[in-house]
Write a protein that holds these residues in place. Structure first.
Motif, PDB file in Angstrom:
ATOM      1  N   THR A 182       1.182   5.070   0.866  1.00 13.98           N
ATOM      2  CA  THR A 182       0.544   6.044   1.740  1.00 13.98           C
ATOM      3  C   THR A 182       1.269   7.375   1.614  1.00 13.98           C
ATOM      4  O   THR A 182       2.486   7.438   1.781  1.00 13.98           O
ATOM      5  N   HIS A 188       1.776  11.092   3.077  1.00  9.75           N
ATOM      6  CA  HIS A 188       1.628  11.915   4.278  1.00  9.75           C
ATOM      7  C   HIS A 188       1.915  13.363   3.880  1.00  9.75           C
ATOM      8  O   HIS A 188       3.068  13.711   3.627  1.00  9.75           O
ATOM      9  N   LYS A 248       0.858  -1.185   0.000  1.00  7.68           N
ATOM     10  CA  LYS A 248       0.000   0.000   0.000  1.00  7.68           C
ATOM     11  C   LYS A 248       0.893   1.232   0.000  1.00  7.68           C
ATOM     12  O   LYS A 248       1.854   1.316   0.762  1.00  7.68           O
TER      13      LYS A 248
END
Length: 121
Positions: free
Chosen positions: A73, A75, A71
């Motif tokens: 991700t 930020h 996955k």
């Protein structure tokens, strides 16, 4: 904080392409191993994967993501950063990969002999 990846994590004299058991492309299995202890940034992955180009790493990461094994991700704050981590499906690969690595290690000499014999026709 995650411990930095060991630059010597993968033995250069033990190329992954020697093993007849492969997960995804040439780099996928090694990427999964790099993510075993937690999410990593792109630049962190390049440390032990010294021979990989940015283009090849991007392609492998996208394929692993498409297949549901990792996955991505993003930020946004305080500093924009992207991390890649194993999904539960990706984590389920760790045990079979360990078994495949143990098998390859046990049969290393036979694999090398077969490759050499094949190369000399």
């Amino acid at each position: 904080m995650t411990t930095p990846l060991d630059p010597e994590m993968f033995d250069p004299v033990c190329p992954s392409d020697l093993s007849p058991i492969r997960i995804g492309d040439k780099w996928a299995g090694m990427i999964v191993r790099c993510l075993e202890r937690g999410p990593r940034r792109f630049s962190e992955l390049r440390v032990p994967l010294r021979g990989i180009t940015a283009k090849a790493l991007t392609k492998s990461l996208r394929t692993l993501e498409r297949d549901g094994l990792i996955k991505r991700t993003s930020h946004p704050e305080p500093v924009r950063r992207v991390e890649y981590g194993l999904t539960p499906l990706g984590r389920s690969l760790l045990q079979p990969m360990a078994a495949a690595c143990a098998w390859a290690q046990e049969h290393w000499e036979e694999l090398l002999d077969a490759r050499e014999a094949s190369a000399h026709g």
